[in-house]
Design an enzyme around this catalytic site. Structure first.
Site, PDB file in Angstrom:
ATOM      1  N   TYR A 176       0.837  -1.201   0.000  1.00  0.00           N
ATOM      2  CA  TYR A 176       0.000   0.000   0.000  1.00  0.00           C
ATOM      3  C   TYR A 176       0.875   1.255   0.000  1.00  0.00           C
ATOM      4  CZ  TYR A 176      -3.302   3.553   1.295  1.00  0.00           C
ATOM      5  OH  TYR A 176      -4.084   4.678   1.291  1.00  0.00           O
ATOM      6  N   TRP A 178       1.392   5.712  -1.415  1.00  0.00           N
ATOM      7  CA  TRP A 178       1.142   6.850  -2.285  1.00  0.00           C
ATOM      8  C   TRP A 178       2.249   7.093  -3.289  1.00  0.00           C
ATOM      9  CZ3 TRP A 178      -2.196  11.308  -2.958  1.00  0.00           C
ATOM     10  CH2 TRP A 178      -3.520  10.990  -2.639  1.00  0.00           C
TER      11      TRP A 178
HETATM   12  N1  LIG Z   1      -2.538   7.933  12.506  1.00  0.00           N
HETATM   13  C1  LIG Z   1      -2.769   8.090  11.207  1.00  0.00           C
HETATM   14  N2  LIG Z   1      -2.202   7.248  10.318  1.00  0.00           N
HETATM   15  C2  LIG Z   1      -2.460   7.390   9.007  1.00  0.00           C
HETATM   16  C3  LIG Z   1      -3.303   8.427   8.539  1.00  0.00           C
HETATM   17  C4  LIG Z   1      -3.898   9.306   9.499  1.00  0.00           C
HETATM   18  O1  LIG Z   1      -4.659  10.234   9.172  1.00  0.00           O
HETATM   19  N3  LIG Z   1      -3.601   9.116  10.815  1.00  0.00           N
HETATM   20  N4  LIG Z   1      -3.583   8.520   7.199  1.00  0.00           N
HETATM   21  C5  LIG Z   1      -3.545   7.288   6.458  1.00  0.00           C
HETATM   22  C6  LIG Z   1      -3.695   7.539   5.016  1.00  0.00           C
HETATM   23  S1  LIG Z   1      -5.164   8.271   4.562  1.00  0.00           S
HETATM   24  C7  LIG Z   1      -2.790   7.162   4.109  1.00  0.00           C
HETATM   25  S2  LIG Z   1      -3.194   7.338   2.453  1.00  0.00           S
HETATM   26  C8  LIG Z   1      -1.511   6.536   4.483  1.00  0.00           C
HETATM   27  C9  LIG Z   1      -0.343   7.035   3.625  1.00  0.00           C
HETATM   28  O2  LIG Z   1       0.741   6.221   3.786  1.00  0.00           O
HETATM   29  P1  LIG Z   1       1.853   6.074   2.627  1.00  0.00           P
HETATM   30  O3  LIG Z   1       1.196   5.980   1.312  1.00  0.00           O
HETATM   31  O4  LIG Z   1       2.740   4.974   3.018  1.00  0.00           O
HETATM   32  O5  LIG Z   1       2.592   7.459   2.756  1.00  0.00           O
HETATM   33  P2  LIG Z   1       3.702   8.178   1.871  1.00  0.00           P
HETATM   34  O6  LIG Z   1       4.445   9.020   2.813  1.00  0.00           O
HETATM   35  O7  LIG Z   1       3.072   8.851   0.711  1.00  0.00           O
HETATM   36  O8  LIG Z   1       4.649   6.981   1.404  1.00  0.00           O
HETATM   37  C10 LIG Z   1       4.999   6.739   0.078  1.00  0.00           C
HETATM   38  C11 LIG Z   1       6.419   6.209   0.022  1.00  0.00           C
HETATM   39  O9  LIG Z   1       6.710   5.872  -1.335  1.00  0.00           O
HETATM   40  C12 LIG Z   1       7.995   6.378  -1.679  1.00  0.00           C
HETATM   41  N5  LIG Z   1       8.026   6.603  -3.146  1.00  0.00           N
HETATM   42  C13 LIG Z   1       7.628   7.709  -3.813  1.00  0.00           C
HETATM   43  N6  LIG Z   1       7.784   7.522  -5.139  1.00  0.00           N
HETATM   44  C14 LIG Z   1       8.291   6.278  -5.306  1.00  0.00           C
HETATM   45  C15 LIG Z   1       8.660   5.517  -6.470  1.00  0.00           C
HETATM   46  O10 LIG Z   1       8.532   5.946  -7.599  1.00  0.00           O
HETATM   47  N7  LIG Z   1       9.139   4.252  -6.236  1.00  0.00           N
HETATM   48  C16 LIG Z   1       9.285   3.729  -4.996  1.00  0.00           C
HETATM   49  N8  LIG Z   1       9.771   2.500  -4.893  1.00  0.00           N
HETATM   50  N9  LIG Z   1       8.950   4.443  -3.895  1.00  0.00           N
HETATM   51  C17 LIG Z   1       8.453   5.685  -4.053  1.00  0.00           C
HETATM   52  C18 LIG Z   1       8.135   7.647  -0.870  1.00  0.00           C
HETATM   53  O11 LIG Z   1       9.506   8.020  -0.736  1.00  0.00           O
HETATM   54  C19 LIG Z   1       7.452   7.252   0.444  1.00  0.00           C
HETATM   55  O12 LIG Z   1       8.371   6.688   1.347  1.00  0.00           O
HETATM   56  O13 LIG Z   1      -1.226   6.799   5.863  1.00  0.00           O
HETATM   57  C20 LIG Z   1      -2.306   6.424   6.713  1.00  0.00           C
HETATM   58  N10 LIG Z   1      -1.891   6.526   8.103  1.00  0.00           N
HETATM   59  N1  LIG Z   2      -1.615  18.594   2.466  1.00  0.00           N
HETATM   60  C1  LIG Z   2      -1.987  17.304   2.385  1.00  0.00           C
HETATM   61  N2  LIG Z   2      -3.054  16.976   1.622  1.00  0.00           N
HETATM   62  C2  LIG Z   2      -3.482  15.676   1.554  1.00  0.00           C
HETATM   63  C3  LIG Z   2      -2.772  14.641   2.220  1.00  0.00           C
HETATM   64  C4  LIG Z   2      -1.622  15.010   3.000  1.00  0.00           C
HETATM   65  O1  LIG Z   2      -0.960  14.158   3.619  1.00  0.00           O
HETATM   66  N3  LIG Z   2      -1.273  16.347   3.056  1.00  0.00           N
HETATM   67  N4  LIG Z   2      -3.222  13.335   2.132  1.00  0.00           N
HETATM   68  C5  LIG Z   2      -4.208  12.988   1.107  1.00  0.00           C
HETATM   69  C6  LIG Z   2      -4.901  11.743   1.490  1.00  0.00           C
HETATM   70  S1  LIG Z   2      -4.149  10.253   1.193  1.00  0.00           S
HETATM   71  C7  LIG Z   2      -6.108  11.717   2.070  1.00  0.00           C
HETATM   72  S2  LIG Z   2      -6.820  10.228   2.510  1.00  0.00           S
HETATM   73  C8  LIG Z   2      -6.837  12.949   2.332  1.00  0.00           C
HETATM   74  C9  LIG Z   2      -7.287  12.963   3.804  1.00  0.00           C
HETATM   75  O2  LIG Z   2      -8.433  13.703   3.974  1.00  0.00           O
HETATM   76  P1  LIG Z   2      -9.131  13.705   5.422  1.00  0.00           P
HETATM   77  O3  LIG Z   2      -9.122  12.347   5.981  1.00  0.00           O
HETATM   78  O4  LIG Z   2     -10.416  14.392   5.298  1.00  0.00           O
HETATM   79  O5  LIG Z   2      -8.070  14.604   6.213  1.00  0.00           O
HETATM   80  P2  LIG Z   2      -7.678  14.658   7.766  1.00  0.00           P
HETATM   81  O6  LIG Z   2      -6.766  15.821   7.903  1.00  0.00           O
HETATM   82  O7  LIG Z   2      -7.191  13.348   8.253  1.00  0.00           O
HETATM   83  O8  LIG Z   2      -9.035  14.941   8.526  1.00  0.00           O
HETATM   84  C10 LIG Z   2      -9.898  15.997   8.116  1.00  0.00           C
HETATM   85  C11 LIG Z   2     -10.402  16.768   9.287  1.00  0.00           C
HETATM   86  O9  LIG Z   2     -11.074  15.881  10.164  1.00  0.00           O
HETATM   87  C12 LIG Z   2     -10.913  16.402  11.467  1.00  0.00           C
HETATM   88  N5  LIG Z   2     -11.242  15.393  12.475  1.00  0.00           N
HETATM   89  C13 LIG Z   2     -10.475  14.415  12.982  1.00  0.00           C
HETATM   90  N6  LIG Z   2     -11.136  13.743  13.947  1.00  0.00           N
HETATM   91  C14 LIG Z   2     -12.355  14.309  14.033  1.00  0.00           C
HETATM   92  C15 LIG Z   2     -13.512  14.054  14.823  1.00  0.00           C
HETATM   93  O10 LIG Z   2     -13.545  13.154  15.658  1.00  0.00           O
HETATM   94  N7  LIG Z   2     -14.604  14.836  14.589  1.00  0.00           N
HETATM   95  C16 LIG Z   2     -14.614  15.836  13.671  1.00  0.00           C
HETATM   96  N8  LIG Z   2     -15.721  16.535  13.495  1.00  0.00           N
HETATM   97  N9  LIG Z   2     -13.534  16.123  12.941  1.00  0.00           N
HETATM   98  C17 LIG Z   2     -12.423  15.352  13.106  1.00  0.00           C
HETATM   99  C18 LIG Z   2      -9.472  16.840  11.492  1.00  0.00           C
HETATM  100  O11 LIG Z   2      -9.249  17.767  12.537  1.00  0.00           O
HETATM  101  C19 LIG Z   2      -9.303  17.434  10.111  1.00  0.00           C
HETATM  102  O12 LIG Z   2      -9.491  18.821  10.136  1.00  0.00           O
HETATM  103  O13 LIG Z   2      -6.041  14.113   2.127  1.00  0.00           O
HETATM  104  C20 LIG Z   2      -5.241  14.085   0.942  1.00  0.00           C
HETATM  105  N10 LIG Z   2      -4.597  15.400   0.835  1.00  0.00           N
HETATM  106 MO   LIG Z   3      -5.184   8.569   2.235  1.00  0.00          MO
END
Ligand SMILES: Nc1nc2c(c(=O)[nH]1)N[C@H]1C(S)=C(S)[C@@H](COP(=O)(O)OP(=O)(O)OC[C@H]3O[C@@H](n4cnc5c(=O)[nH]c(N)nc54)[C@H](O)[C@@H]3O)O[C@H]1N2
Ligand SMILES: Nc1nc2c(c(=O)[nH]1)N[C@H]1C(S)=C(S)[C@@H](COP(=O)(O)OP(=O)(O)OC[C@H]3O[C@@H](n4cnc5c(=O)[nH]c(N)nc54)[C@H](O)[C@@H]3O)O[C@H]1N2
Ligand SMILES: [Mo]
Length: 840
Positions: A176, A178
């Protein structure tokens, strides 16, 4: 029929990891490209642009790069300025309505000091092999440099050994993550393509983003909803009178997209602000969005949203502000929900006062909100943090129920939308071609075809407990015995909850291979590390605009591969060669031939839709990108309008064809933690649970403002957010004062699962009782030999717990945990998160 708008359906391949893009074809107009005479060789850019725009004014527009080389990232398309072999600067493309400063980090990404330079192997694994590899030394062993040839052989040997001895169910290549943008150099797909050719592998289902919502929504509205096109922005701007951002921080999360962003959502919110549309943000954090958009802030206790929505429903009911006609025609099971709200069975009347008590707010706020929503054309924009929680299925189900009670679903500017904050949902869909990527293919063995995926965030549980069976969406999943983990394009040590339990489970597999550009924690905890190029060191193509499909972008190589890095394609082709599968893997095509075939497929598809495109060579050599036209009707497209117009002809994909407020399917599953109607259930940890005595603060782990997850944490952007060289923690002044913490202090945040070092930002932008630490800081244990030692950089997942959202979705609960904080007074600890390990 859905009209002229792209749909994203749940499949195991593209889009958001795990999502497949599909789109309807369009029929209109006539092709005119044939009128352009074919010229050989390189076209002068301006001549090409002129010829094409004369021939095709109504179809495609070529947009020229001004200064540099066209390429891009999740944070925007841009022109790279290159000097010799160095990338020295960037410039946003002219079409970007809201360029993002994150693009300025591209030169730092290429030339980062913590690039992985050579193929490396962990010493004990190299010497002891699988039998004596000392997996407990992962993360602290010495590294040995090897040649690419040796690296290919080592990995190939392990794959063939495992396929032979234990079968494809012993190899986890879900991977999994990004990764980077680009439809061809798609690390995860390329990995899976190789593994399928060798017999098959274990994959995951779902994703970390919407683990709970994407499983519950098909039961409720018949589609995943979270990755679906939304009512188009111009329609929202024209018609919405009240926009409720429910746990939604769009001005931050719209900075990045899965594909190259069109950033149209950012301009949509700006337009609402300019128009003076009333906006409300419901969030424990006073988000950047609420502040920049001037939205009213309603703060509640975290994890209590379900109770608040039920309280609103009660007010609507007793004040007769709901729409019984809509509920009767378009939904099933509302009476059961009504009985629940009125406390007919449990004797608990779930009125505004009941909700206010749980949510830590006053009842009047809930009542007023209910009345305002009913009085105005209201668009409820639900973010995803509220479903990355225990019982995370409930809030979105309840938001749909609330919108159904308001009766505005399918009307201009009304209803709900769960993707306005993500990848510019609502950016009107263009008419053109859609670029396909390289495919992962399918397993070549019967055993491979039989393997069931496990829900992605159950990875630690799976590694730790082979053979264990869990519930999942009405079925059972039994964990395989994983002996090899292969990660390409993801950062497992960032994404997964309860990092310390992951560290422990991570010692179980016999071999762990990671392709990475950088020495992330995941790379540091591998046995074999293979250096991958960044986007800027290779050629690729991508679409611009996940929902709009507005552009086709060439992503030209800007600089040579750094050090000994190779693209994932070349890495897997090299491994495939050792397995006698080279030609099967490459299909005899190199990078440019693959790009040409992808483009040609899109061109044929576009031509069927009467949109003409220039030949590939011409397009590629001209350093232009293509912008597709947006049909007028798509600018006013309204989600669910067809269903509203005729629910019999255009039923939803649910068993009843209607919105299911009561789900018979879920009832039959018989789960205690996800019932047949949406309900409030006390979460696993919260401010009223027994754990709150020791750990009184509730955690919020929003997505970082100046990063994409963990990506870019190793760039100078850090200076914008790091406090005392650690990830920041936002603390309310009352909570800080009670603990003698001042702004800028080093703080230890901890609970029974872990402890991290963070830097204090004392601010009223969080509700008291809540602290916010963004996800994504690289894991950096002070003593890697001690599981649970202090993380010196502030990886928030050291604190979160690792259980599934419920038996239904098994989504992650990254947004929920109780903790305590104290001023840090221990020894000075150097942050080594972005350091290169010794010997590397
Ligand atoms: N507590 C908590 N945990 C969360 C979240 C949260 O809100 N709270 N959010 C969750 C969500 S929504 C997501 S999507 C995940 C994201 O989790 P990840 O998708 O694991 O996050 P990234 O930091 O985008 O990691 C991508 C990795 O791919 C590498 N990479 C980039 N380009 C390439 C390439 O071309 N080739 C290779 N081999 N590697 C590459 C980058 O250097 C990086 O280390 O985290 C989740 N974890
Ligand atoms: N700049 C930036 N943009 C991104 C990403 C990033 O890492 N950085 N990640 C991308 C990815 S993979 C994803 S999945 C999306 C994530 O998109 P979201 O999951 O919507 O983003 P989050 O920041 O995790 O949460 C959104 C809001 O939910 C609020 N929140 C958390 N817990 C609660 C709660 O219990 N109640 C209420 N009412 N609000 C709560 C947080 O304070 C935050 O303001 O964003 C994408 N865009
Ligand atoms: Mo995500």
């Amino acid at each position: 029929m859905k009209k002229n708008n792209r749909m994203v359906t749940a499949e195991q391949s593209e889009g958001q990891p795990g999502m497949q893009l599909t789109r309807r074809r369009f029929l209109a107009g006539a092709s005119a490209l044939a009128a352009i005479p074919l010229l050989g060789g390189l076209w002068p850019r301006s001549a090409l642009a002129q010829a094409i725009s004369q021939a095709l004014p109504q179809f495609t527009a070529l947009r020229q790069a001004q200064k540099g080389i066209l390429t891009g990232a999740h944070w925007g398309a841009f022109e790279a300025i290159v000097n010799g072999d160095k990338m020295v600067g960037v410039q946003p493309i002219a079409d970007d309505p809201a360029p993002n400063e994150l693009i300025e980090m591209a030169p730092h990404q290429v030339h980062a000091p913590n690039r992985i330079k050579y193929p490396m192997v962990r010493k004990s694994w190299l010497e002891g092999g699988v039998a004596n590899g000392r997996p407990e030394l992962r993360g602290r062993d010495e590294w040995v440099r090897i040649s690419w040839d040796k690296a290919f052989s080592l990995v190939a040997e392990q794959i063939s050994r495992l396929q032979k001895e234990h079968g494809p169910q012993s190899i986890y290549a879900g991977s999994y993550g990004w990764k980077s943008v680009g439809m061809f150099h798609n690390a995860r797909t390329l990995l899976q393509r190789l593994m399928n050719l060798t017999g098959g592998f274990v994959n995951y289902s779902g994703d970390y983003s919407t683990g709970a919502a994407q499983v519950i929504m098909p039961h409720v509205v018949g589609s995943v909803e979270v990755y679906e096109q939304q009512t188009a922005w111009p329609n929202v701007i024209d018609n919405s009178q009240l926009v409720v951002m429910w746990g939604c921080n769009p001005m931050i999360t719209l900075k990045n997209s899965w594909n190259l962003p069109d950033h149209v959502g950012l301009s949509g919110f700006e337009a609402l602000k300019k128009k003076g549309t009333r906006m409300i943000s419901i969030d424990p954090v006073h988000t950047d969005s609420a502040r920049t958009l001037g939205a009213e802030w309603i703060h509640l206790r975290p994890y209590t949203d379900s109770a608040m929505i039920i309280g609103i429903a009660h007010t609507l009911l007793v004040e007769k502000l709901h729409n019984p006609d809509f509920l009767k025609t378009y939904t099933v099971g509302f009476e059961k929900f009504e009985q629940y709200v009125m406390g007919k069975e449990d004797g608990v009347v779930k009125d505004a006062a009941w909700a206010a008590d749980i949510c830590g707010m006053d009842a009047q706020t809930i009542k007023t909100l209910a009345r305002d929503m009913a009085k105005n054309r209201t668009m409820i924009m639900g973010g995803w943090g509220i479903q990355r929680q225990h019982h995370g299925e409930q809030p979105h189900w309840l938001l749909v129920t609330l919108a159904a009670m308001l009766g505005q679903i399918g009307l201009p500017g009304g209803g709900f939308g769960f993707s306005y904050h993500y990848s510019s949902g609502g950016s009107p869909t263009a008419r053109g071609g859609i670029l396909g990527g390289i495919s992962a293919g399918s397993p070549t063995t019967e055993a491979g075809r039989k393997i069931a995926p496990f829900p992605v965030a159950r990875i630690t549980d799976c590694l730790a407990n082979p053979g264990k069976t869990i519930d999942f969406n009405g079925s059972k999943v039994t964990y395989p015995d994983i002996k090899m983990v292969y990660v390409a394009g993801g950062n497992t040590f960032h994404q997964q909850q309860d990092t310390n339990s992951l560290v422990k489970a991570w010692q179980k597999p016999e071999v762990i291979v990671v392709n990475e550009p950088y020495w992330t924690a995941t790379a540091k905890y591998a046995d074999i590390v293979l250096p991958a190029t960044t986007t800027y060191e290779r050629n690729d193509l991508d679409m611009g605009g996940d929902y709009s499909q507005l552009y086709v972008f060439p992503m030209h190589q800007c600089v040579p591969p750094q050090h000994e890095a190779k693209s994932d394609f070349d890495i897997f082709a090299g491994i495939a060669a050792k397995l006698g599968l080279h030609d099967a893997f490459t299909e005899g095509k190199d990078e440019m031939l693959w790009l040409k075939s992808m483009y040609d497929d899109m061109k044929t598809q576009a031509r069927n839709g009467r949109v003409a495109l220039p030949p590939f060579d011409m397009f590629w050599s001209s350093n232009n990108y293509i912008r597709f036209p947006i049909p007028e009707e798509n600018k006013q497209w309204v989600r669910f309008a067809d269903f509203r117009e005729n629910p019999l002809l255009n039923p939803l994909g649910t068993p009843s064809g209607k919105i299911e407020i009561y789900s018979d399917t879920i009832a039959k599953m018989g789960y205690e933690d996800c019932k047949a109607i949406p309900t409030w259930m006390e979460p696993h940890e919260w401010y009223r649970g027994p754990e709150a005595e020791k750990y009184p603060l509730s955690l919020n782990t929003g997505h970082p403002i100046n990063r994409l997850h963990s990506q870019l944490d190793n760039t100078p952007l850090r200076e914008k957010y790091a406090v005392a060289d650690r990830e920041a923690i936002w603390i309310h002044p009352q909570d800080a004062k009670a603990r003698g913490i001042s702004d800028g202090d080093l703080v230890r945040a901890f609970n029974d699962r872990g402890q991290i070092l963070v830097g204090a930002v004392v601010t009223e932008n969080v509700r008291s009782g809540v602290v916010r630490i963004s996800e994504g800081a690289w894991f950096d244990p002070a003593d890697p030999a001690q599981i649970g030692s202090l993380c010196k950089n502030g990886n928030v997942n050291c604190l979160t717990f690792d259980i599934g959202s419920s038996s239904l979705a098994q989504g992650n609960c990254g947004h929920m945990t109780q903790l305590e904080i104290e001023k840090y007074t221990g020894p000075v600890l150097k942050n080594t998160a972005h350091a290169v390990p010794e010997g590397a």
